[in-house]
Design a protein around this motif. Structure first.
Motif, PDB file in Angstrom:
ATOM      1  N   GLY A  94       0.807  -1.212   0.000  1.00  0.00           N
ATOM      2  CA  GLY A  94       0.000   0.000   0.000  1.00  0.00           C
ATOM      3  C   GLY A  94       0.834   1.252   0.000  1.00  0.00           C
ATOM      4  N   THR A  95       0.163   2.349   0.338  1.00  0.00           N
ATOM      5  CA  THR A  95       0.866   3.620   0.462  1.00  0.00           C
ATOM      6  C   THR A  95       0.790   4.077   1.914  1.00  0.00           C
ATOM      7  OG1 THR A  95      -1.142   4.834  -0.091  1.00  0.00           O
ATOM      8  CG2 THR A  95       0.385   4.365  -1.897  1.00  0.00           C
ATOM      9  N   CYS A  96       1.673   4.991   2.270  1.00  0.00           N
ATOM     10  CA  CYS A  96       1.618   5.585   3.606  1.00  0.00           C
ATOM     11  C   CYS A  96       2.063   7.031   3.514  1.00  0.00           C
ATOM     12  CB  CYS A  96       2.480   4.808   4.597  1.00  0.00           C
ATOM     13  SG  CYS A  96       4.261   4.971   4.349  1.00  0.00           S
ATOM     14  N   GLY A  97       1.727   7.780   4.553  1.00  0.00           N
ATOM     15  CA  GLY A  97       2.240   9.136   4.693  1.00  0.00           C
ATOM     16  C   GLY A  97       3.546   9.072   5.469  1.00  0.00           C
ATOM     17  N   GLY A  98       4.551   9.834   5.058  1.00  0.00           N
ATOM     18  CA  GLY A  98       5.820   9.855   5.788  1.00  0.00           C
ATOM     19  C   GLY A  98       5.680  10.649   7.076  1.00  0.00           C
ATOM     20  N   HIS A 164      -8.507   7.420  11.670  1.00  0.00           N
ATOM     21  CA  HIS A 164      -8.911   8.597  10.904  1.00  0.00           C
ATOM     22  C   HIS A 164      -7.871   8.901   9.836  1.00  0.00           C
ATOM     23  CE1 HIS A 164     -12.303  10.448  13.099  1.00  0.00           C
ATOM     24  NE2 HIS A 164     -11.798   9.822  14.157  1.00  0.00           N
ATOM     25  N   PHE A 165      -8.316   9.154   8.630  1.00  0.00           N
ATOM     26  CA  PHE A 165      -7.410   9.691   7.614  1.00  0.00           C
ATOM     27  C   PHE A 165      -7.294  11.209   7.802  1.00  0.00           C
ATOM     28  CE2 PHE A 165      -6.269  11.438   3.512  1.00  0.00           C
ATOM     29  CZ  PHE A 165      -5.311  10.559   3.029  1.00  0.00           C
ATOM     30  N   TYR A 166      -8.421  11.882   8.069  1.00  0.00           N
ATOM     31  CA  TYR A 166      -8.459  13.348   8.042  1.00  0.00           C
ATOM     32  C   TYR A 166      -8.364  14.019   9.397  1.00  0.00           C
ATOM     33  CZ  TYR A 166      -9.676  12.997   3.157  1.00  0.00           C
ATOM     34  OH  TYR A 166      -9.644  12.740   1.818  1.00  0.00           O
ATOM     35  N   GLY A 183       6.062   6.004   9.225  1.00  0.00           N
ATOM     36  CA  GLY A 183       4.960   6.423   8.364  1.00  0.00           C
ATOM     37  C   GLY A 183       3.608   6.073   8.943  1.00  0.00           C
ATOM     38  N   VAL A 184       2.557   6.623   8.310  1.00  0.00           N
ATOM     39  CA  VAL A 184       1.181   6.403   8.767  1.00  0.00           C
ATOM     40  C   VAL A 184       0.342   5.793   7.646  1.00  0.00           C
ATOM     41  CG1 VAL A 184       0.640   8.842   8.274  1.00  0.00           C
ATOM     42  CG2 VAL A 184      -0.924   7.498   9.696  1.00  0.00           C
ATOM     43  N   GLU A 185      -0.391   4.753   7.997  1.00  0.00           N
ATOM     44  CA  GLU A 185      -1.351   4.153   7.068  1.00  0.00           C
ATOM     45  C   GLU A 185      -2.559   3.694   7.886  1.00  0.00           C
ATOM     46  OE1 GLU A 185      -1.192   0.875   8.691  1.00  0.00           O
ATOM     47  OE2 GLU A 185      -1.212  -0.047   6.715  1.00  0.00           O
ATOM     48  N   MET A 186      -3.380   2.792   7.370  1.00  0.00           N
ATOM     49  CA  MET A 186      -4.649   2.537   8.054  1.00  0.00           C
ATOM     50  C   MET A 186      -5.018   1.059   8.235  1.00  0.00           C
ATOM     51  SD  MET A 186      -6.922   5.633   6.432  1.00  0.00           S
ATOM     52  CE  MET A 186      -8.154   5.540   7.716  1.00  0.00           C
ATOM     53  N   VAL A 208       5.853   5.485   0.190  1.00  0.00           N
ATOM     54  CA  VAL A 208       5.523   6.772   0.806  1.00  0.00           C
ATOM     55  C   VAL A 208       4.936   7.683  -0.276  1.00  0.00           C
ATOM     56  CG1 VAL A 208       6.401   8.758   2.086  1.00  0.00           C
ATOM     57  CG2 VAL A 208       7.393   6.480   2.469  1.00  0.00           C
ATOM     58  N   SER A 209       3.636   7.998  -0.136  1.00  0.00           N
ATOM     59  CA  SER A 209       2.944   8.764  -1.179  1.00  0.00           C
ATOM     60  C   SER A 209       2.813  10.242  -0.834  1.00  0.00           C
ATOM     61  CB  SER A 209       1.548   8.183  -1.422  1.00  0.00           C
ATOM     62  OG  SER A 209       0.793   8.228  -0.229  1.00  0.00           O
ATOM     63  N   ASP A 210       3.011  10.578   0.428  1.00  0.00           N
ATOM     64  CA  ASP A 210       2.911  11.976   0.857  1.00  0.00           C
ATOM     65  C   ASP A 210       3.693  12.117   2.166  1.00  0.00           C
ATOM     66  OD1 ASP A 210      -0.047  10.564   1.322  1.00  0.00           O
ATOM     67  OD2 ASP A 210       0.778  11.467   3.134  1.00  0.00           O
ATOM     68  N   HIS A 211       3.944  13.354   2.563  1.00  0.00           N
ATOM     69  CA  HIS A 211       4.660  13.541   3.835  1.00  0.00           C
ATOM     70  C   HIS A 211       3.861  14.466   4.730  1.00  0.00           C
ATOM     71  CE1 HIS A 211       7.779  13.902   6.816  1.00  0.00           C
ATOM     72  NE2 HIS A 211       8.474  12.976   6.171  1.00  0.00           N
ATOM     73  N   LEU A 212       3.671  14.059   5.984  1.00  0.00           N
ATOM     74  CA  LEU A 212       2.817  14.836   6.876  1.00  0.00           C
ATOM     75  C   LEU A 212       3.441  16.164   7.291  1.00  0.00           C
ATOM     76  CD1 LEU A 212       1.323  12.097   6.889  1.00  0.00           C
ATOM     77  CD2 LEU A 212       0.602  12.680   9.195  1.00  0.00           C
ATOM     78  N   ILE A 213       4.758  16.291   7.182  1.00  0.00           N
ATOM     79  CA  ILE A 213       5.404  17.544   7.560  1.00  0.00           C
ATOM     80  C   ILE A 213       5.747  18.346   6.306  1.00  0.00           C
ATOM     81  CG2 ILE A 213       7.285  18.572   8.903  1.00  0.00           C
ATOM     82  CD1 ILE A 213       5.432  16.579  10.480  1.00  0.00           C
TER      83      ILE A 213
HETATM   84  N1  HPA Z   1      -2.676   8.884   6.398  1.00  0.00           N
HETATM   85  C1  HPA Z   1      -3.210   7.669   6.399  1.00  0.00           C
HETATM   86  N2  HPA Z   1      -3.063   6.815   5.424  1.00  0.00           N
HETATM   87  C2  HPA Z   1      -2.305   7.181   4.390  1.00  0.00           C
HETATM   88  C3  HPA Z   1      -1.716   8.420   4.329  1.00  0.00           C
HETATM   89  C4  HPA Z   1      -1.904   9.318   5.391  1.00  0.00           C
HETATM   90  O1  HPA Z   1      -1.411  10.443   5.392  1.00  0.00           O
HETATM   91  N3  HPA Z   1      -1.047   8.491   3.154  1.00  0.00           N
HETATM   92  C5  HPA Z   1      -1.222   7.323   2.530  1.00  0.00           C
HETATM   93  N4  HPA Z   1      -1.992   6.516   3.267  1.00  0.00           N
END
Ligand code: HPA
Length: 241
Positions: A94-98, A164-166, A183-186, A208-213
């Motif tokens: 999958g993907t996660c946020g860094g 929560h994603f948001y 990283g963060v995923e769900m 890693v598809s995005d970075h939280l910072i």
């Molecule tokens: N949060 C949760 N799941 C994710 C994220 C995120 O920022 N990016 C990709 N999957």
């Protein structure tokens, strides 16, 4: 058999299952890896495929099935695959946020353990804060294959599976970063819990598809679709190890 959420025959799943969140990605992965991939279930549009993948001249049976988003959804499919279909290992791709400072968009994370704010593992063992850990064997196999990843750096370490994603409790991400969370995923924490419950193996390998910072280099929806080759190579290495 079939189960409430999987309409496959008793021998339709391979012992190893790759599990992206998105069922359409499951279809693309199956078509990409296996010339003989065939659909084995499509209940609620959660597509599952089985075929054979060739690795270094050897054929391995393999299935690919979507998990949906979030720990409850992933838990339903993982439980039915382990309990009813004899699946031995599930590798989430999958993907996660860094989160960690050194993590960059495009890197690949092998989630060796998963913190969580979810209740899904909370009541597994009375009085215990359950540690959701990946299969060491699968993580070691993925790590050993890291030279196959041409784009980005491969990292192994703790991730967090949020509900929560948001929405995030203020300070949570800072605290996680201060404790080395990559990283963060769900989904991973619940998946690891189910694998422990059934004495089977699970691992999450994440792009890693995005970075939280630093959000300046986040991937587009299309890039999320295509830039998972590195994570997929490691997931296949783990699945076929
Ligand atoms: N949060 C949760 N799941 C994710 C994220 C995120 O920022 N990016 C990709 N999957």
């Amino acid at each position: 058999m079939p189960t409430p959420h999987i309409a496959a025959g008793p021998d339709d799943f391979a012992p190893a299952v790759l599990m992206p969140g998105d069922p359409k990605r499951a279809e693309r992965i199956a078509q990409m890896l296996m010339p003989d991939a065939h659909l084995v279930t499509d209940v609620r549009g959660m597509l599952g495929f089985t075929g054979t993948v060739e690795v270094d001249g050897t054929s391995h049976p393999l299935s690919v099935m979507g998990s949906g988003m979030g720990q409850p959804s992933a838990t339903i499919y993982a439980t039915e695959l382990f309990r009813e279909y004899g699946v031995q290992r599930i590798i989430r791709v999958g993907t996660c946020g860094g989160i960690a400072e050194g993590v960059q968009v495009g890197d690949v994370i092998i989630g060796t353990g998963a913190h969580t704010d979810s209740m899904m593992n909370q009541h597994r063992v009375p009085g215990i804060n359950f540690s959701a850990t990946a299969s060491f064997e699968l993580a070691a196999a993925a790590w050993a294959a890291r030279d196959q990843v041409s784009e980005g750096t491969v990292l192994a370490g703790p991730i967090v599976s949020k509900d929560h994603f948001y929405w995030t409790v203020p300070g949570m991400i800072d605290g996680l970063r201060a404790h080395g969370t990559l990283g963060v995923e769900m989904e991973a924490a619940a998946l690891y819990g189910v694998a422990n419950e059934f004495g089977r193996q699970a691992l999450a390998v994440l792009t890693v598809s995005d970075h939280l910072i630093d959000g300046s280099k986040d991937m587009s929806a299309q890039e999320r679709e295509t830039r998972f080759q590195g994570a997929l190579a490691l997931a296949v290495a783990a699945a076929t190890s």
